[in-house]
Write a protein that holds these residues in place. Structure first.
Motif, PDB file in Angstrom:
ATOM      1  N   UNK A 276       0.838  -1.214   0.000  1.00 55.68           N
ATOM      2  CA  UNK A 276       0.000   0.000   0.000  1.00 55.68           C
ATOM      3  C   UNK A 276       0.868   1.257   0.000  1.00 55.68           C
ATOM      4  N   UNK A 277       1.988   1.209   0.708  1.00 54.83           N
ATOM      5  CA  UNK A 277       2.915   2.343   0.730  1.00 54.83           C
ATOM      6  C   UNK A 277       3.466   2.604  -0.667  1.00 54.83           C
ATOM      7  N   UNK A 278       3.876   1.535  -1.339  1.00 57.67           N
ATOM      8  CA  UNK A 278       4.412   1.704  -2.695  1.00 57.67           C
ATOM      9  C   UNK A 278       3.342   2.257  -3.631  1.00 57.67           C
ATOM     10  N   UNK A 279       2.102   1.801  -3.436  1.00 55.36           N
ATOM     11  CA  UNK A 279       1.012   2.305  -4.275  1.00 55.36           C
ATOM     12  C   UNK A 279       0.824   3.805  -4.043  1.00 55.36           C
ATOM     13  N   UNK A 280       0.894   4.224  -2.782  1.00 57.15           N
ATOM     14  CA  UNK A 280       0.764   5.667  -2.498  1.00 57.15           C
ATOM     15  C   UNK A 280       1.907   6.454  -3.121  1.00 57.15           C
ATOM     16  N   UNK A 281       3.112   5.909  -3.041  1.00 54.39           N
ATOM     17  CA  UNK A 281       4.258   6.601  -3.642  1.00 54.39           C
ATOM     18  C   UNK A 281       4.088   6.717  -5.152  1.00 54.39           C
ATOM     19  N   UNK A 282       3.560   5.646  -5.761  1.00 54.97           N
ATOM     20  CA  UNK A 282       3.338   5.684  -7.216  1.00 54.97           C
ATOM     21  C   UNK A 282       2.297   6.744  -7.541  1.00 54.97           C
ATOM     22  N   UNK A 283       1.240   6.801  -6.724  1.00 52.45           N
ATOM     23  CA  UNK A 283       0.200   7.786  -6.990  1.00 52.45           C
ATOM     24  C   UNK A 283       0.714   9.204  -6.791  1.00 52.45           C
ATOM     25  N   UNK A 284       1.579   9.382  -5.788  1.00 56.68           N
ATOM     26  CA  UNK A 284       2.167  10.706  -5.554  1.00 56.68           C
ATOM     27  C   UNK A 284       2.929  11.198  -6.781  1.00 56.68           C
ATOM     28  N   UNK A 285       3.597  10.269  -7.466  1.00 58.52           N
ATOM     29  CA  UNK A 285       4.367  10.653  -8.656  1.00 58.52           C
ATOM     30  C   UNK A 285       3.492  11.342  -9.693  1.00 58.52           C
ATOM     31  N   UNK A 286       2.224  10.903  -9.779  1.00 55.86           N
ATOM     32  CA  UNK A 286       1.361  11.439 -10.827  1.00 55.86           C
ATOM     33  C   UNK A 286       0.968  12.887 -10.544  1.00 55.86           C
ATOM     34  N   UNK A 287       1.145  13.336  -9.309  1.00 55.57           N
ATOM     35  CA  UNK A 287       0.810  14.729  -8.999  1.00 55.57           C
ATOM     36  C   UNK A 287       1.825  15.672  -9.592  1.00 55.57           C
ATOM     37  N   UNK A 288       3.090  15.268  -9.551  1.00 57.27           N
ATOM     38  CA  UNK A 288       4.133  16.183 -10.011  1.00 57.27           C
ATOM     39  C   UNK A 288       4.496  15.950 -11.466  1.00 57.27           C
ATOM     40  N   UNK A 289       4.235  14.757 -11.959  1.00 56.91           N
ATOM     41  CA  UNK A 289       4.758  14.408 -13.280  1.00 56.91           C
ATOM     42  C   UNK A 289       3.643  13.941 -14.201  1.00 56.91           C
ATOM     43  N   UNK A 290       3.959  13.936 -15.501  1.00 59.09           N
ATOM     44  CA  UNK A 290       2.953  13.537 -16.486  1.00 59.09           C
ATOM     45  C   UNK A 290       2.880  12.008 -16.523  1.00 59.09           C
ATOM     46  N   UNK A 291       2.218  11.442 -15.527  1.00 61.01           N
ATOM     47  CA  UNK A 291       2.098   9.991 -15.410  1.00 61.01           C
ATOM     48  C   UNK A 291       0.672   9.655 -15.008  1.00 61.01           C
ATOM     49  N   UNK A 292       0.181   8.521 -15.469  1.00 62.92           N
ATOM     50  CA  UNK A 292      -1.107   8.018 -14.986  1.00 62.92           C
ATOM     51  C   UNK A 292      -0.843   6.793 -14.133  1.00 62.92           C
ATOM     52  N   UNK A 293      -1.671   6.595 -13.119  1.00 60.18           N
ATOM     53  CA  UNK A 293      -1.452   5.458 -12.230  1.00 60.18           C
ATOM     54  C   UNK A 293      -2.776   4.795 -11.900  1.00 60.18           C
ATOM     55  N   UNK A 294      -2.764   3.470 -11.920  1.00 53.35           N
ATOM     56  CA  UNK A 294      -3.931   2.723 -11.475  1.00 53.35           C
ATOM     57  C   UNK A 294      -3.440   1.645 -10.521  1.00 53.35           C
ATOM     58  N   UNK A 295      -4.076   1.519  -9.389  1.00 49.70           N
ATOM     59  CA  UNK A 295      -3.673   0.505  -8.416  1.00 49.70           C
ATOM     60  C   UNK A 295      -4.773  -0.546  -8.313  1.00 49.70           C
TER      61      UNK A 295
END
Ligand code: BES
Ligand code: MN
Ligand code: ZN
Length: 509
Positions: free
Chosen positions: A203-222
């Motif tokens: 769950x921590x890694x998923x949150x970190x992945x989602x955080x990346x999408x706030x600053x960068x042009x990335x989409x994330x689905x968990x």
């Protein structure tokens, strides 16, 4: 630490210390080092000639200036050896930069200045990038869990790269920026791995992945347990079933620039703690197994760098994340599970869990019709036995792709070595009861693990990096302090940066 590029003579820079790069041999002193030597009336040349300072690569020597000659602003000089010029490489620059930065840190200074050493065949941009990578990576420390020893915090804040040529400054700035982005990707991955197993849960890694999408042009689905069940990822679920921390399957996508083509898919093993399961590891074997998600961390670090660099290629990251634990609900040796692909697997050993979760990720990758798939995994102790701690095993089903990975690795200083995947190895993972089993007997363990993965990668060019050795270090390397190394981040970013379609040679196997 900030790096600034300025135009002017090194000795006139407003810095507390000037780093002087010195080669071995006749032409030891160049550029700024020669200027400094002149200002000191030949003192540095005499130190080198007499053997008082031997300019071996990464060797340093501080020279405090009691009185400063005219035109010299810094109060201290630091000689940094570069070794023999014929043997000097970009990795030499990284190591020298790390040695210089660490010396300055240990002197508790706030800043220093340097003129980049020459390197035949390397552009100024590449040299600046390598310098910044080395300095930043060499200074890495994880301080999140230190309450008392705050005196350890680093005072070093800024470096000035001096160039005498105004027209070179802009290219140097580009190199500095690339170096910073790459080093920060590495640090992100190192932090993720260094967090203890009770913190860096799926769950921590998923949150970190989602955080990346706030600053960068990335989409994330968990994907959570329910969705993983719906996809019938029986291999991943079997590993996850003993853990109190639910599994997550993280999908990150960087769209690239322009019309999106078939993506490069990067898969990272995300076992957030590997106890071995019922085939329990020994205490010493288990001790560092929080690092078993280093593949996932490398993919996250690379995607951060790739999106910040705005690279043209579309990239998908797939991170199967779970713990491998023991409980009354644990999977057993001898269990048979059906993977997402439909291939049935006999679990011969619950400690061979990495290939299980990767097999479902490889099957999931099909839906992207990928141009290529590269997975990174701390997969086998056997790979470390074969190649040592500082080298990743490289295997694949497409020589063109394997070559690309090798080239990217060479450019970034990462060590990889190819192992074979001949047909005979596939006989070793035959099962009496199911289609295949998850171990291949005593010998060639890194290869039989890859043969297992290859069965799920038949539809696309695929390469696999077994990073079990380099992911975690017991001792310092020139620009990799002991602990989590962040291996793979720069290699993957370089691979994507240099990406062009593969020649359609028929994949082997
Ligand atoms: N995560 C380990 C591999 C590993 C070992 C990584 C040492 C880093 C350092 C992996 O899940 C594992 O346990 N592999 C087994 C496979 C075996 C049971 C076939 C191994 O290497 O012993
Ligand atoms: Mn294991
Ligand atoms: Zn493992």
């Amino acid at each position: 630490m900030q790096t600034r590029v300025s135009v002017g003579p090194l000795m006139g820079a407003k810095s507390e210390l000037a780093v002087l790069c010195v080669f071995k041999g006749k032409k030891a002193l160049r550029g700024a080092a020669r200027e400094a030597d002149k200002a000191l009336r030949g003192a540095i040349g005499r130190m080198v000639a007499s053997g008082e300072f031997k300019p071996e690569l990464r060797k340093t020597r501080l020279i405090p200036l009691l009185e400063r000659p005219k035109g010299v602003t810094p109060r201290r000089l630091l000689l940094v050896g570069l070794g023999e010029e014929e043997k000097f490489t970009l990795d030499g620059i990284r190591g020298a930069a790390a040695a210089a930065a660490k010396s300055v840190r240990d002197l508790a200074l706030k800043n220093f200045c340097v003129e980049l050493p020459p390197l035949a065949g390397a552009t100024p941009e590449a040299r600046a990038q390598a310098w910044v990578e080395g300095a930043r990576m060499g200074l890495y420390r994880m301080e999140a869990y230190k309450r008392r020893e705050k005196e350890n915090t680093q005072k070093l804040q800024s470096v000035s790269l001096l160039t005498p040529q105004r027209k070179e400054a802009e290219t140097l700035r580009r190199g500095v920026r690339r170096g910073e982005i790459l080093a920060e990707g590495v640090h992100f991955a190192r932090d993720l791995v260094t967090h203890p197993g009770n913190v860096h849960t799926p769950a921590f890694l998923a949150r970190e992945a989602q955080k990346l999408t706030r600053k960068h042009r990335l989409r994330c689905r968990v994907l959570g347990t329910r969705e993983i069940q719906a996809l019938k990822m029986g291999a991943l679920l079997s590993v996850a079933q003993a853990s109190a921390a639910p599994a997550k399957f993280i999908v990150l996508e960087y769209p690239g620039r322009g019309r999106p083509g078939p993506p490069v898919v990067l898969i990272g093993k995300g076992v957030t703690f590997d106890s071995g399961g019922l085939d329990l590891k020994s205490s010493s074997g288990m001790r560092t197994m929080k690092m078993d998600m280093a593949g996932a961390a490398a993919v996250l670090g690379a995607l951060q760098a790739i999106s910040r660099l705005q690279l043209p290629t579309r990239v998908v990251g797939l991170l199967p994340c779970t713990e491998n634990m023991v409980s009354g609900k644990a999977n057993r040796p001898g269990d048979v599970v059906t993977s997402m692909s439909g291939i049935t697997i006999e679990i011969d050993n619950t400690d061979a869990e990495g290939r299980l979760i990767l097999s479902d990720a490889l099957t999931y990758a099909r839906r992207f019709k990928p141009a290529a798939v590269i997975d990174l995994a701390t997969l086998t102790g056997a790979c470390v036995v074969a190649l040592g701690e500082d080298c990743s095993g490289l295997l694949g089903n497409h020589e063109g792709l394997v070559d690309r990975v090798r080239q990217a690795a060479e450019k970034t200083g990462d060590r990889v070595w190819q192992l074979p995947l001949w047909d005979e190895y596939f006989d070793l993972i035959r099962s009496d009861i199911a289609d295949i089993k998850n171990t291949g007997g005593r010998w060639g363990g890194a290869i039989t693990a890859s043969a297992f993965l290859a069965r799920f990668a038949e539809e696309f060019p695929w390469a696999h990096l077994d990073i079990a050795g380099p992911a975690w270090r017991d001792t310092d390397l020139p620009y990799t302090p002991k602990g989590a190394s962040g291996v793979g981040v720069r290699m993957l970013t370089e691979l994507v940066a240099a990406w062009r379609p593969l020649k359609p040679t028929a994949p082997r196997k």
